[in-house]
Design a protein around this motif. Structure first.
Motif, short mmCIF file in Angstrom:
data_model
loop_
_atom_site.label_atom_id
_atom_site.label_comp_id
_atom_site.label_asym_id
_atom_site.label_seq_id
_atom_site.Cartn_x
_atom_site.Cartn_y
_atom_site.Cartn_z
N TYR A 246 12.31 8.57 2.89
CA TYR A 246 13.25 9.41 3.64
C TYR A 246 14.17 10.18 2.70
N ALA A 247 14.46 9.58 1.53
CA ALA A 247 15.36 10.21 0.58
C ALA A 247 14.63 11.15 -0.38
N GLY A 248 13.30 11.22 -0.25
CA GLY A 248 12.53 12.07 -1.16
C GLY A 248 12.60 11.60 -2.60
N ASN A 249 12.62 10.27 -2.79
CA ASN A 249 12.77 9.69 -4.13
C ASN A 249 11.40 9.61 -4.82
N SER A 250 10.97 10.74 -5.38
CA SER A 250 9.65 10.79 -6.01
C SER A 250 9.56 9.89 -7.24
N SER A 251 10.69 9.71 -7.94
CA SER A 251 10.70 8.84 -9.13
C SER A 251 10.35 7.40 -8.76
N PHE A 252 10.85 6.95 -7.61
CA PHE A 252 10.55 5.59 -7.15
C PHE A 252 9.05 5.42 -6.95
N PHE A 253 8.41 6.38 -6.28
CA PHE A 253 6.98 6.25 -5.98
C PHE A 253 6.13 6.40 -7.23
N LYS A 254 6.59 7.19 -8.20
CA LYS A 254 5.86 7.31 -9.45
C LYS A 254 5.86 5.97 -10.18
N LYS A 255 7.03 5.33 -10.24
CA LYS A 255 7.13 4.03 -10.91
C LYS A 255 6.37 2.95 -10.13
N LEU A 256 6.41 3.06 -8.80
CA LEU A 256 5.70 2.09 -7.97
C LEU A 256 4.19 2.20 -8.21
N GLY A 257 3.70 3.44 -8.28
CA GLY A 257 2.28 3.66 -8.55
C GLY A 257 1.86 3.13 -9.91
N MET A 258 2.70 3.32 -10.90
CA MET A 258 2.40 2.80 -12.24
C MET A 258 2.35 1.28 -12.23
N ALA A 259 3.25 0.66 -11.45
CA ALA A 259 3.28 -0.81 -11.37
C ALA A 259 2.02 -1.34 -10.71
N ILE A 260 1.53 -0.62 -9.69
CA ILE A 260 0.32 -1.04 -8.99
C ILE A 260 -0.89 -0.98 -9.92
N GLU A 261 -0.92 0.04 -10.79
CA GLU A 261 -2.05 0.21 -11.69
C GLU A 261 -2.06 -0.79 -12.83
N LYS A 262 -0.88 -1.28 -13.21
CA LYS A 262 -0.80 -2.18 -14.35
C LYS A 262 -1.48 -3.52 -14.10
#
Length: 329
Positions: A246-262
């Protein structure tokens, strides 16, 4: 093995048995040490499939009734009835009751040397007067170490009772199939593995990371997701994701995606079992051994360790310096 005699003078002479059981459990849980990812064995996977792959993240309230039910479930799976003494010991209110269950646990141990070790150590527990005298005559610093030794030996004794008879059911196919096929047991097994792996990767258990993440620490959240990809079942995590969306926090989702891939395990993959044993058993007695004794004990249990004691010493020292394990002594 004769060369391992020295460690038997400092800790439970049957300490190698719970390590061997733990290693067998790790094998049955199928930690894939070659890729750094974690997975269950086929029997457990088929059981979860039949149950519709349920979430295993419902919080467990470890109260008396739950522990009583869990104890009975474990007995049904082939464990000794003697594990009931554990629950009774920790819930006993009076000294005489605690003493009774403590010495009953010692009495049922199958190893004679182990029995004698605990009888000697807990001789001060025979009367309230001896118990009081045992602690009263120690100065403050020595008292803290003394209390640590008492707690350590109680936990080691409890572990021995819990694992009693484990190998008796090794060739019983009906029990072997069911050893991990109950939701609570699978959950507890995975929790042990994930907490150990998290301690190796992030120097904190998964439980610690989740507690911090739920309070708003996103860095802890990303570290937790790296270890356990099923955490999206948690309501509070879903709310955090919605908030970021809702806040448009793209940085959060980028870091979340990196965590999922690790991968959960990034370093020392070849020594996963060694690190797991050190983390799980360090505070139960391994911390009392010198480098040579520890190296020989682990080798005798079939743990893959460094080729020479000096390389092993540097590895253990690095774990202590990184606070993966504590320098109790």
């Amino acid at each position: 093995m004769e060369e391992t005699r020295s460690w038997k003078e400092k800790i439970d002479p049957a300490f190698n048995e719970p390590i061997r059981v733990y290693l067998d459990f790790i094998d049955r849980s199928h930690i894939n040490v070659n890729t750094g990812y974690l997975c269950l064995d086929n029997d457990s996977l088929n059981f979860l499939k039949e149950k519709g792959h349920p979430s295993l993240h419902k919080k467990i309230k470890f109260d008396y009734e739950y522990n009583k039910k869990l104890t009975k479930d474990i007995i049904k799976l082939g464990a000794s009835n003697d594990i009931e003494y554990i629950l009774k010991f920790f819930t006993a209110k009076k000294f005489e009751q605690k003493k009774s269950y403590l010495f009953k646990m010692i009495h049922v141990l199958p190893n004679k040397e182990s029995k004698e070790y605990y009888r000697m150590f807990f001789s001060f527990f025979e009367t309230e007067e001896k118990l009081k005298s045992y602690f009263d005559r120690r100065p403050e610093i020595d008292l803290k170490r003394c209390l640590f030794d008492v707690g350590m030996n109680i936990l080691t004794l409890v572990t021995q009772v819990m694992f009693k008879g484990y190998w008796d059911t090794e060739n019983d196919e009906s029990i072997k199939r069911k050893r991990l096929d109950r939701l609570n047991l699978i959950k507890i097994g995975l929790s042990e593995v994930f907490n150990t792996v998290s301690s190796i990767t992030h120097k904190k258990s998964l439980d610690e990371l989740l507690e911090e993440a739920e309070k708003g620490n996103d860095e802890s959240l990303f570290q937790a997701i790296q270890i356990d990809k099923t955490l999206f079942d948690l309501d509070w995590l879903r709310k955090r994701i919605r908030k970021a969306f809702y806040a448009g926090n793209s940085s959060f989702f980028k870091k979340l995606g990196m965590a999922i891939e690790k991968m959960p395990l990034e370093n020392d993959i070849e020594y996963t079992k060694l690190n797991s044993v050190l983390i799980s058993f360090w505070g139960l007695g391994l911390c009392k051994l010198n480098n040579q004794e520890l190296w020989e004990l682990l080798k005798s249990c079939g743990v893959i360790v460094q080729d020479d004691p000096e390389s092993f010493r540097k590895h253990v020292r690095r774990l202590i310096e990184n606070k993966t394990i504590n320098n109790y002594y």
